[in-house]
Design an enzyme around this catalytic site. Structure first.
Site, short mmCIF file in Angstrom:
data_model
loop_
_atom_site.label_atom_id
_atom_site.label_comp_id
_atom_site.label_asym_id
_atom_site.label_seq_id
_atom_site.Cartn_x
_atom_site.Cartn_y
_atom_site.Cartn_z
N LYS A 27 0.86 -1.19 0.00
CA LYS A 27 0.00 0.00 0.00
C LYS A 27 0.90 1.24 0.00
CE LYS A 27 -2.44 -1.16 3.67
NZ LYS A 27 -3.46 -1.19 4.71
N ASP A 60 -3.74 -12.03 8.43
CA ASP A 60 -3.54 -10.70 9.00
C ASP A 60 -3.66 -10.75 10.51
OD1 ASP A 60 -2.94 -8.01 8.88
OD2 ASP A 60 -4.83 -7.40 7.97
#
Length: 123
Positions: A27, A60
């Site tokens: 990101k 995650d």
């Protein structure tokens, strides 16, 4: 697959133990501005092997509003993944999380119970 750089350690471990391919999302943020208390994401790129016709697990540490993990899942399906599941340690699941998950490509979200629950009847 790690949905961001922070989860790579866990994914490297699982990839090594299971002998399977590894991937991650990068990101890129614009650190010159803040929108709603965050630096906006200007690019969300997948770095890894081809996922076409593969079952993908996104690992995650937490899932709060489910924005990152659902976007990653949708991008995996766009790249041809057969199925996408998520394994998450801390399930906060706030705000639009349930709706985002329901509308995403995720076929399953596995979570752990990381908050100790009282076993007695006291409040």
């Amino acid at each position: 697959i790690s949905p961001d750089e922070g989860g790579m350690g866990k994914c490297m471990y699982y990839s090594s133990v299971m002998g399977i391919d590894l991937g991650m999302f990068y990101k890129r943020r614009d650190y010159s501005i803040i929108v709603n208390g965050k630096n906006p994401i200007v690019a969300h790129e997948y770095l890894g092997r081809d996922v076409k016709d593969k079952d993908v697990i996104i690992v995650d540490d937490m899932i709060d509003t489910a924005g990152t993990i659902t976007k990653a899942a949708d991008m995996m399906v766009e790249r041809g993944a057969k199925s996408v599941r998520a394994a998450v340690t801390h399930p906060v699941l706030s705000g639009p999380a349930y709706e985002r998950i329901a509308q995403s490509a995720l076929c399953e979200v596995m979570v752990t119970d990381t908050i100790p629950l009282r076993t007695d009847k006291e409040t």
